[in-house]
Scaffold this motif. Sequence first.
Motif: not given
Length: 114
Positions: A9, A12, A15, A47-48, A50-52, A55
């Motif tokens: 991952d 922090s 991204l 970059i997933e 689901g994360s992008l 954010a």
Amino acid sequence: MAKTNEQRDLFSGALELMVLHSLRLKPMHGYALVKHIQQVSGELLQIEEGSLYPALQRMLREGLLDSEAGVSAKGRPTRIYRLTAAGLRRLEDERSSFDKMFAGITRVLSTAQA
């Protein structure tokens, strides 16, 4: 499924830093951001979505980004994200912080083993 060393991952803030920097270059939609980061990193970063997208929504709420309706290269409706003045200031702050952190990590890793 266990992650390999190549699938760790992001730390922090990484991204956000990459999104802000990428949008400094030019406005993009989400999928274009994913592909840009993947391509520029030499396929090392994945970059997933689901994360992008969470954010991006957070950065919109914080005033770091603006968005407008647009059309993708395939002619589909999409949101185009662009950096705001506040986003540019955050990018500069985060970049400085990252540079210091990276310097510290490099020093620790370069110490001779006992």
